[in-house]
Design a protein around this motif. Structure first.
Motif, PDB file in Angstrom:
ATOM      1  N   GLN A  32       0.830  -1.190   0.000  1.00  0.00           N
ATOM      2  CA  GLN A  32       0.000   0.000   0.000  1.00  0.00           C
ATOM      3  C   GLN A  32       0.871   1.248   0.000  1.00  0.00           C
ATOM      4  O   GLN A  32       1.947   1.273   0.597  1.00  0.00           O
ATOM      5  CB  GLN A  32      -0.916   0.014   1.223  1.00  0.00           C
ATOM      6  CG  GLN A  32      -2.086  -0.967   1.155  1.00  0.00           C
ATOM      7  CD  GLN A  32      -3.160  -0.532   0.163  1.00  0.00           C
ATOM      8  OE1 GLN A  32      -3.183   0.613  -0.266  1.00  0.00           O
ATOM      9  NE2 GLN A  32      -4.030  -1.452  -0.188  1.00  0.00           N
ATOM     10  N   THR A  33       0.403   2.298  -0.667  1.00  0.00           N
ATOM     11  CA  THR A  33       1.161   3.541  -0.760  1.00  0.00           C
ATOM     12  C   THR A  33       0.386   4.676  -0.110  1.00  0.00           C
ATOM     13  O   THR A  33      -0.766   4.525   0.284  1.00  0.00           O
ATOM     14  CB  THR A  33       1.434   3.886  -2.238  1.00  0.00           C
ATOM     15  OG1 THR A  33       0.173   4.092  -2.906  1.00  0.00           O
ATOM     16  CG2 THR A  33       2.182   2.757  -2.924  1.00  0.00           C
ATOM     17  N   ARG A 192       7.553   2.619  -6.093  1.00  0.00           N
ATOM     18  CA  ARG A 192       6.111   2.378  -6.127  1.00  0.00           C
ATOM     19  C   ARG A 192       5.278   3.610  -5.782  1.00  0.00           C
ATOM     20  O   ARG A 192       4.148   3.731  -6.241  1.00  0.00           O
ATOM     21  CB  ARG A 192       5.746   1.217  -5.209  1.00  0.00           C
ATOM     22  CG  ARG A 192       6.018   1.408  -3.736  1.00  0.00           C
ATOM     23  CD  ARG A 192       5.456   0.220  -2.952  1.00  0.00           C
ATOM     24  NE  ARG A 192       5.728   0.301  -1.528  1.00  0.00           N
ATOM     25  CZ  ARG A 192       6.761  -0.260  -0.917  1.00  0.00           C
ATOM     26  NH1 ARG A 192       7.617  -0.953  -1.643  1.00  0.00           N
ATOM     27  NH2 ARG A 192       6.936  -0.156   0.380  1.00  0.00           N
ATOM     28  N   GLU A 193       5.817   4.534  -4.977  1.00  0.00           N
ATOM     29  CA  GLU A 193       5.062   5.747  -4.664  1.00  0.00           C
ATOM     30  C   GLU A 193       4.829   6.576  -5.920  1.00  0.00           C
ATOM     31  O   GLU A 193       3.735   7.115  -6.135  1.00  0.00           O
ATOM     32  CB  GLU A 193       5.786   6.570  -3.609  1.00  0.00           C
ATOM     33  CG  GLU A 193       5.786   5.960  -2.215  1.00  0.00           C
ATOM     34  CD  GLU A 193       4.419   5.986  -1.543  1.00  0.00           C
ATOM     35  OE1 GLU A 193       3.506   6.650  -2.073  1.00  0.00           O
ATOM     36  OE2 GLU A 193       4.268   5.332  -0.499  1.00  0.00           O
ATOM     37  N   ALA A 194       5.847   6.694  -6.765  1.00  0.00           N
ATOM     38  CA  ALA A 194       5.711   7.451  -8.008  1.00  0.00           C
ATOM     39  C   ALA A 194       4.744   6.759  -8.974  1.00  0.00           C
ATOM     40  O   ALA A 194       3.934   7.417  -9.637  1.00  0.00           O
ATOM     41  CB  ALA A 194       7.083   7.618  -8.670  1.00  0.00           C
ATOM     42  N   LEU A 197       1.202   7.273  -7.710  1.00  0.00           N
ATOM     43  CA  LEU A 197       0.714   8.628  -7.972  1.00  0.00           C
ATOM     44  C   LEU A 197       0.209   8.752  -9.403  1.00  0.00           C
ATOM     45  O   LEU A 197      -0.832   9.372  -9.646  1.00  0.00           O
ATOM     46  CB  LEU A 197       1.844   9.637  -7.732  1.00  0.00           C
ATOM     47  CG  LEU A 197       1.476  11.113  -7.906  1.00  0.00           C
ATOM     48  CD1 LEU A 197       0.373  11.503  -6.931  1.00  0.00           C
ATOM     49  CD2 LEU A 197       2.707  11.991  -7.704  1.00  0.00           C
ATOM     50  N   GLU A 198       0.913   8.148 -10.352  1.00  0.00           N
ATOM     51  CA  GLU A 198       0.471   8.202 -11.743  1.00  0.00           C
ATOM     52  C   GLU A 198      -0.843   7.440 -11.936  1.00  0.00           C
ATOM     53  O   GLU A 198      -1.753   7.922 -12.614  1.00  0.00           O
ATOM     54  CB  GLU A 198       1.540   7.624 -12.668  1.00  0.00           C
ATOM     55  CG  GLU A 198       1.171   7.707 -14.134  1.00  0.00           C
ATOM     56  CD  GLU A 198       2.257   7.168 -15.038  1.00  0.00           C
ATOM     57  OE1 GLU A 198       2.262   7.522 -16.230  1.00  0.00           O
ATOM     58  OE2 GLU A 198       3.099   6.380 -14.553  1.00  0.00           O
ATOM     59  N   ILE A 199      -0.939   6.272 -11.321  1.00  0.00           N
ATOM     60  CA  ILE A 199      -2.172   5.490 -11.439  1.00  0.00           C
ATOM     61  C   ILE A 199      -3.339   6.227 -10.787  1.00  0.00           C
ATOM     62  O   ILE A 199      -4.452   6.292 -11.333  1.00  0.00           O
ATOM     63  CB  ILE A 199      -1.988   4.099 -10.802  1.00  0.00           C
ATOM     64  CG1 ILE A 199      -0.939   3.289 -11.577  1.00  0.00           C
ATOM     65  CG2 ILE A 199      -3.305   3.341 -10.764  1.00  0.00           C
ATOM     66  CD1 ILE A 199      -0.592   1.956 -10.944  1.00  0.00           C
ATOM     67  N   ALA A 200      -3.098   6.800  -9.599  1.00  0.00           N
ATOM     68  CA  ALA A 200      -4.152   7.523  -8.897  1.00  0.00           C
ATOM     69  C   ALA A 200      -4.610   8.741  -9.688  1.00  0.00           C
ATOM     70  O   ALA A 200      -5.816   9.035  -9.770  1.00  0.00           O
ATOM     71  CB  ALA A 200      -3.674   7.937  -7.512  1.00  0.00           C
ATOM     72  N   ALA A 201      -3.652   9.473 -10.285  1.00  0.00           N
ATOM     73  CA  ALA A 201      -3.998  10.649 -11.082  1.00  0.00           C
ATOM     74  C   ALA A 201      -4.810  10.256 -12.315  1.00  0.00           C
ATOM     75  O   ALA A 201      -5.761  10.953 -12.702  1.00  0.00           O
ATOM     76  CB  ALA A 201      -2.727  11.388 -11.493  1.00  0.00           C
ATOM     77  N   GLU A 202      -4.449   9.128 -12.933  1.00  0.00           N
ATOM     78  CA  GLU A 202      -5.181   8.667 -14.113  1.00  0.00           C
ATOM     79  C   GLU A 202      -6.613   8.270 -13.752  1.00  0.00           C
ATOM     80  O   GLU A 202      -7.562   8.600 -14.463  1.00  0.00           O
ATOM     81  CB  GLU A 202      -4.446   7.487 -14.746  1.00  0.00           C
ATOM     82  CG  GLU A 202      -5.049   7.026 -16.063  1.00  0.00           C
ATOM     83  CD  GLU A 202      -4.273   5.886 -16.682  1.00  0.00           C
ATOM     84  OE1 GLU A 202      -3.958   4.926 -15.942  1.00  0.00           O
ATOM     85  OE2 GLU A 202      -3.976   5.946 -17.882  1.00  0.00           O
TER      86      GLU A 202
END
Length: 229
Positions: A32-33, A192-194, A197-202
Motif C-alpha cells: 500500500q502507498t 512504487r510511490e511514483a 501517484l500516476e495510477i491515482a492521477a489517471e
C-alpha cells in the motif's frame, strides 16, 4: 518423458495451499502507498509509463538471437561455429511445449524488469540433458542462503501445488542488482510511490471526465447576500 515432482503427479506434499490469487492479495496489502493505491509487480502495468518501459525492453530482448557457438582457433585466427544440433541450442529454440523462443524470452524479460528476477524449473528426463524450461511465478520463488553460504530456492506452487525447496542446479535464476547479493531488487518496489501517484492521477482524471467534467460543488449564499458585492 517422466518429470520429477512438482511437475509429475503422485509425490507432492500439500503443506501450503495458498493460491496465486491469495498470494497477490497479500502482496497488495503489503505494498500500500500514501495515495491509497497498492502497487505490485503484478498490477504496475496499469501505469502507462511502466507499461511502455516493460513492453519496449521485453520485446527487444525477445527478438534478439540466442544461439550456441563453438570457438575454433586455426593458426592465429579465431572463429566460431554455430551448433544447431547441440542440446542447449534445441532447448533455447523450444523451451517447452507452449512457448517458442520469442514468447519465452518475452515473458522472462517482463518478469525480470518488473520483479527484478526470473526463475524457471530445469526439467530433465530420467537421464541426460535438460529437456524443458518451465517458468515459475517470481512471487512464488524465494532464494534463501544458509549460514554455510549454500543457496536453496523455496518455491510455493500455485493452485495447491504444494511447497518445495529446490537446489540451484534445478533452477534457472536470472536477477538484476541485489542489495542482499542474492534476490534481485524489484524496480517497481523501489519507486512504487511514483507509480501509485500516476495510477491515482489517471483514475481521478477518468472519474472527473466520466462525470461530465463537472465538479460536485454547491455554493450557498448568506441571506441578504447580493452577487457582485
Amino acid at each position: 518423458m517422466k518429470l520429477p515432482w512438482p511437475f509429475s503427479s503422485g509425490s507432492a506434499t500439500k503443506s501450503s495451499e495458498m493460491t496465486l490469487d491469495q498470494l497477490i492479495q497479500r502482496l497488495e496489502a503489503v505494498h500500500q502507498t500514501m495515495s491509497g493505491v497498492a502497487v505490485t509487480p503484478e498490477n504496475c502495468m496499469e501505469s502507462p509509463t511502466v507499461h511502455a518501459i516493460v513492453t519496449a525492453i521485453s520485446r527487444r530482448i525477445s527478438i534478439s538471437p540466442v544461439h550456441v557457438y563453438q570457438k575454433k582457433t586455426s593458426g592465429n585466427r579465431t572463429s566460431k561455429e554455430l551448433l544447431p544440433s547441440h542440446p542447449v541450442e534445441r532447448l533455447l529454440q523450444t523451451p517447452n511445449e507452449w512457448q517458442d523462443s520469442a514468447s519465452y524470452w518475452l515473458d522472462a524479460a517482463s518478469s525480470l524488469v518488473r520483479w527484478g528476477r526470473y526463475s524457471a524449473y530445469k526439467a530433465r528426463g530420467n537421464t541426460g540433458p535438460i529437456r524443458r524450461l518451465l517458468p515459475l511465478h517470481s512471487g512464488c520463488v524465494v532464494p534463501h542462503q544458509d549460514e554455510d553460504w549454500s543457496v536453496t530456492y523455496r518455491v510455493t506452487f500455485p493452485n495447491g501445488g504444494g511447497y518445495r525447496e529446490l537446489q540451484p542446479w534445478e533452477i534457472h535464476h536470472v536477477r538484476g542488482p541485489a542489495r542482499d547479493f542474492l534476490c534481485g531488487n524489484s524496480p517497481v518496489d523501489d519507486v512504487r510511490e511514483a507509480i501509485a501517484l500516476e495510477i491515482a492521477a489517471e483514475k481521478f482524471g477518468a472519474t472527473f471526465f466520466g462525470n461530465g467534467a463537472m465538479p460536485f460543488i454547491v455554493f450557498k449564499y448568506m441571506k441578504g447576500f447580493t452577487k457582485g458585492h
